[in-house]
Design a protein around this motif. Structure first.
Motif, PDB file in Angstrom:
ATOM      1  N   GLY A   1      32.961 -63.105  24.208  1.00 51.88           N
ATOM      2  CA  GLY A   1      32.518 -63.668  25.415  1.00 51.88           C
ATOM      3  C   GLY A   1      32.891 -64.803  25.880  1.00 51.88           C
ATOM      4  O   GLY A   1      33.308 -65.128  26.795  1.00 51.88           O
ATOM      5  N   PRO A   2      32.394 -66.091  24.909  1.00 57.81           N
ATOM      6  CA  PRO A   2      33.035 -67.346  25.380  1.00 57.81           C
ATOM      7  C   PRO A   2      34.414 -67.630  25.241  1.00 57.81           C
ATOM      8  O   PRO A   2      35.041 -68.554  26.212  1.00 57.81           O
ATOM      9  CB  PRO A   2      32.244 -68.300  24.463  1.00 57.81           C
ATOM     10  CG  PRO A   2      31.007 -67.536  23.842  1.00 57.81           C
ATOM     11  CD  PRO A   2      31.523 -65.886  23.984  1.00 57.81           C
TER      12      PRO A   2
ATOM     13  N   GLY B   1      28.465 -55.511  23.441  1.00 56.29           N
ATOM     14  CA  GLY B   1      27.701 -55.827  24.628  1.00 56.29           C
ATOM     15  C   GLY B   1      26.812 -57.292  24.468  1.00 56.29           C
ATOM     16  O   GLY B   1      26.763 -57.966  25.752  1.00 56.29           O
ATOM     17  N   ALA B   2      26.863 -57.944  23.357  1.00 57.42           N
ATOM     18  CA  ALA B   2      26.235 -59.155  23.298  1.00 57.42           C
ATOM     19  C   ALA B   2      27.310 -60.296  23.864  1.00 57.42           C
ATOM     20  O   ALA B   2      26.917 -61.211  24.348  1.00 57.42           O
ATOM     21  CB  ALA B   2      25.787 -59.774  21.974  1.00 57.42           C
TER      22      ALA B   2
ATOM     23  N   ALA C   1      28.987 -64.073  27.890  1.00 57.04           N
ATOM     24  CA  ALA C   1      29.800 -64.626  29.068  1.00 57.04           C
ATOM     25  C   ALA C   1      28.928 -64.914  30.385  1.00 57.04           C
ATOM     26  O   ALA C   1      29.139 -65.596  31.032  1.00 57.04           O
ATOM     27  CB  ALA C   1      31.043 -63.696  29.112  1.00 57.04           C
ATOM     28  N   ALA C   2      27.979 -63.815  30.493  1.00 53.43           N
ATOM     29  CA  ALA C   2      27.186 -63.736  31.672  1.00 53.43           C
ATOM     30  C   ALA C   2      26.127 -64.896  31.874  1.00 53.43           C
ATOM     31  O   ALA C   2      26.051 -65.514  32.639  1.00 53.43           O
ATOM     32  CB  ALA C   2      26.640 -62.480  31.808  1.00 53.43           C
ATOM     33  N   TYR C   3      25.778 -65.355  30.486  1.00 51.21           N
ATOM     34  CA  TYR C   3      24.827 -66.371  30.040  1.00 51.21           C
ATOM     35  C   TYR C   3      25.554 -67.789  30.636  1.00 51.21           C
ATOM     36  O   TYR C   3      24.931 -68.553  31.234  1.00 51.21           O
ATOM     37  CB  TYR C   3      24.437 -66.345  28.508  1.00 51.21           C
ATOM     38  CG  TYR C   3      23.896 -67.633  28.138  1.00 51.21           C
ATOM     39  CD1 TYR C   3      22.724 -67.760  28.627  1.00 51.21           C
ATOM     40  CD2 TYR C   3      24.502 -68.757  27.659  1.00 51.21           C
ATOM     41  CE1 TYR C   3      22.023 -68.988  28.127  1.00 51.21           C
ATOM     42  CE2 TYR C   3      24.054 -69.989  27.146  1.00 51.21           C
ATOM     43  CZ  TYR C   3      22.494 -70.201  27.408  1.00 51.21           C
ATOM     44  OH  TYR C   3      21.957 -71.215  27.053  1.00 51.21           O
ATOM     45  N   ILE C   4      26.866 -67.884  30.294  1.00 53.42           N
ATOM     46  CA  ILE C   4      27.526 -69.264  30.593  1.00 53.42           C
ATOM     47  C   ILE C   4      27.688 -69.123  32.019  1.00 53.42           C
ATOM     48  O   ILE C   4      27.233 -70.149  32.553  1.00 53.42           O
ATOM     49  CB  ILE C   4      28.856 -68.960  29.734  1.00 53.42           C
ATOM     50  CG1 ILE C   4      28.636 -69.078  28.363  1.00 53.42           C
ATOM     51  CG2 ILE C   4      29.476 -70.332  30.393  1.00 53.42           C
ATOM     52  CD1 ILE C   4      29.769 -69.013  27.734  1.00 53.42           C
ATOM     53  N   LEU C   5      28.086 -68.226  32.886  1.00 50.69           N
ATOM     54  CA  LEU C   5      28.275 -68.362  34.093  1.00 50.69           C
ATOM     55  C   LEU C   5      26.960 -68.433  34.672  1.00 50.69           C
ATOM     56  O   LEU C   5      27.089 -69.455  35.829  1.00 50.69           O
ATOM     57  CB  LEU C   5      29.000 -66.798  34.658  1.00 50.69           C
ATOM     58  CG  LEU C   5      30.297 -66.730  34.147  1.00 50.69           C
ATOM     59  CD1 LEU C   5      30.741 -65.329  34.656  1.00 50.69           C
ATOM     60  CD2 LEU C   5      31.238 -67.763  34.411  1.00 50.69           C
TER      61      LEU C   5
ATOM     62  N   ALA D   1      25.021 -79.029  33.080  1.00 52.77           N
ATOM     63  CA  ALA D   1      25.048 -79.858  34.153  1.00 52.77           C
ATOM     64  C   ALA D   1      26.205 -80.959  34.158  1.00 52.77           C
ATOM     65  O   ALA D   1      26.393 -81.621  35.062  1.00 52.77           O
ATOM     66  CB  ALA D   1      23.613 -80.436  34.369  1.00 52.77           C
ATOM     67  N   ARG D   2      26.769 -81.153  33.058  1.00 58.55           N
ATOM     68  CA  ARG D   2      27.845 -82.313  32.666  1.00 58.55           C
ATOM     69  C   ARG D   2      29.174 -81.911  32.489  1.00 58.55           C
ATOM     70  O   ARG D   2      30.085 -82.777  32.700  1.00 58.55           O
ATOM     71  CB  ARG D   2      27.084 -82.992  31.672  1.00 58.55           C
ATOM     72  CG  ARG D   2      25.975 -83.761  32.368  1.00 58.55           C
ATOM     73  CD  ARG D   2      25.239 -84.583  30.921  1.00 58.55           C
ATOM     74  NE  ARG D   2      24.164 -85.461  31.312  1.00 58.55           N
ATOM     75  CZ  ARG D   2      23.038 -84.994  31.908  1.00 58.55           C
ATOM     76  NH1 ARG D   2      22.836 -83.739  31.870  1.00 58.55           N
ATOM     77  NH2 ARG D   2      21.952 -85.983  32.239  1.00 58.55           N
ATOM     78  N   VAL D   3      29.300 -80.566  32.294  1.00 57.46           N
ATOM     79  CA  VAL D   3      30.686 -80.357  31.790  1.00 57.46           C
ATOM     80  C   VAL D   3      31.110 -78.774  32.520  1.00 57.46           C
ATOM     81  O   VAL D   3      30.012 -78.060  32.852  1.00 57.46           O
ATOM     82  CB  VAL D   3      30.867 -80.091  30.194  1.00 57.46           C
ATOM     83  CG1 VAL D   3      30.743 -81.367  29.676  1.00 57.46           C
ATOM     84  CG2 VAL D   3      30.170 -78.951  29.450  1.00 57.46           C
ATOM     85  N   GLY D   4      32.427 -78.438  32.603  1.00 53.98           N
ATOM     86  CA  GLY D   4      32.690 -77.195  33.298  1.00 53.98           C
ATOM     87  C   GLY D   4      32.653 -76.190  32.354  1.00 53.98           C
ATOM     88  O   GLY D   4      32.080 -76.104  31.136  1.00 53.98           O
ATOM     89  N   ARG D   5      32.304 -74.758  32.690  1.00 56.70           N
ATOM     90  CA  ARG D   5      32.316 -73.561  32.013  1.00 56.70           C
ATOM     91  C   ARG D   5      33.140 -73.337  30.911  1.00 56.70           C
ATOM     92  O   ARG D   5      32.894 -73.080  29.749  1.00 56.70           O
ATOM     93  CB  ARG D   5      32.147 -72.368  32.883  1.00 56.70           C
ATOM     94  CG  ARG D   5      30.947 -72.388  33.805  1.00 56.70           C
ATOM     95  CD  ARG D   5      31.177 -71.216  34.835  1.00 56.70           C
ATOM     96  NE  ARG D   5      32.345 -71.230  35.682  1.00 56.70           N
ATOM     97  CZ  ARG D   5      32.246 -70.669  36.926  1.00 56.70           C
ATOM     98  NH1 ARG D   5      31.530 -69.740  37.491  1.00 56.70           N
ATOM     99  NH2 ARG D   5      33.469 -70.682  37.416  1.00 56.70           N
TER     100      ARG D   5
END
Length: 267
Positions: free
Chosen positions: A84-85, A129-130, A135-139, A205-209
């Protein structure tokens, strides 16, 4: 995070993995809401929708991962979930340096995880699935961190997820008659959710995805270092080389990338 995971695995003998994941969600919700006391505005309208979706995705990720590690070797499940990441990092990569860093990180995680093709096909499905949920968690997590209510949103999200997934509570009968199990379950919520996910909100809040996704590769490195320092667990040669590859990959990505501009996605 890894202290919480160790406790969670121990609870699998008393209840199902899904029940442990729900108990983790409940513990996190109680602690976060009591700590943050989100304002009324966080419980209605768009903030509630964003936080609730984020909470459901995150809790679902935990359920899927627990079901995966109940059927697969831990290293295999970790490596599969890290897909995912990797996808998020790949989408955010723009240069050859970025892709080289990504390849180093992927190779390092696979070496550290000691992937073995053993276990059930259903376990692989749960792990993938996890990965999708991660991936969705990060976005979604970045949206909560930059355009939502941050840790307050995390508190609301886990409260919503606890209610939505409450049918899983039917499998937690053994807990309510044992104060010890109840404390351990809440402890999993604190160690595996409140602390690491709260810190994720600060970092997102400080770095990109894409950079955040690569930084997640430091988790198995941290686990290996902890095992070496506290438990005298000496890493094997592949694990040591994997750790070096991850550190080099993260350093390469951080040094060669321009700061990513964080903007609120439309909609």
């Amino acid at each position: 995070m890894y202290a919480g995971a160790a406790v969670a695995v121990g609870l699998f003998t008393s209840m199902s993995p899904s029940a442990v994941a729900w108990l983790r969600c409940l513990g996190a919700a109680v602690v976060l809401v009591a700590w943050r006391r989100p304002p009324r505005g966080a419980w209605r309208g768009r903030p509630l929708l964003l936080a609730g979706t984020f909470g459901l995705v995150t809790a679902g990720m935990n359920v899927l991962f627990y079901e995966a590690i109940a059927r697969l070797p831990l290293g295999t499940a970790v490596a599969l979930e890290f897909a995912g990441p990797v996808v998020v990092a790949a989408i955010g990569s723009r240069t050859r340096r970025d892709f080289l860093a990504l390849l180093l990180v992927v190779a390092g995680v696979v070496a550290i995880a000691d992937v073995r093709l053993a276990g059930s096909g259903l376990g692989v499905v749960f792990a993938l699935g996890a990965a999708l949920a991660w991936a969705a968690y990060i976005l979604l997590g970045q949206r909560v961190a930059t355009g939502g209510n941050g840790i307050d949103g995390l508190a609301v999200g886990f409260a919503v997820a606890t209610v939505a997934l409450s049918p899983l509570a039917l499998q937690t009968g053994a807990v309510w008659g044992s104060p010890r199990l109840l404390v351990l379950g809440i402890g999993v919520g604190v160690f595996s959710t409140v602390v690491p996910y709260g810190l994720d909100q600060v970092v997102l809040a400080r770095v990109g995805r894409a950079r955040f996704a690569l930084l997640l590769a430091l988790l198995p490195v941290a686990a290996g270092v902890t095992g070496f320092v506290l438990l005298a667990q000496v890493p094997s040669l592949p694990e040591a080389l994997g750790t070096l590859a991850v550190v080099l990959g993260v350093a390469l990505r951080g040094r060669g990338s321009r700061p990513e501009v964080l903007t609120e996605p439309p909609g």
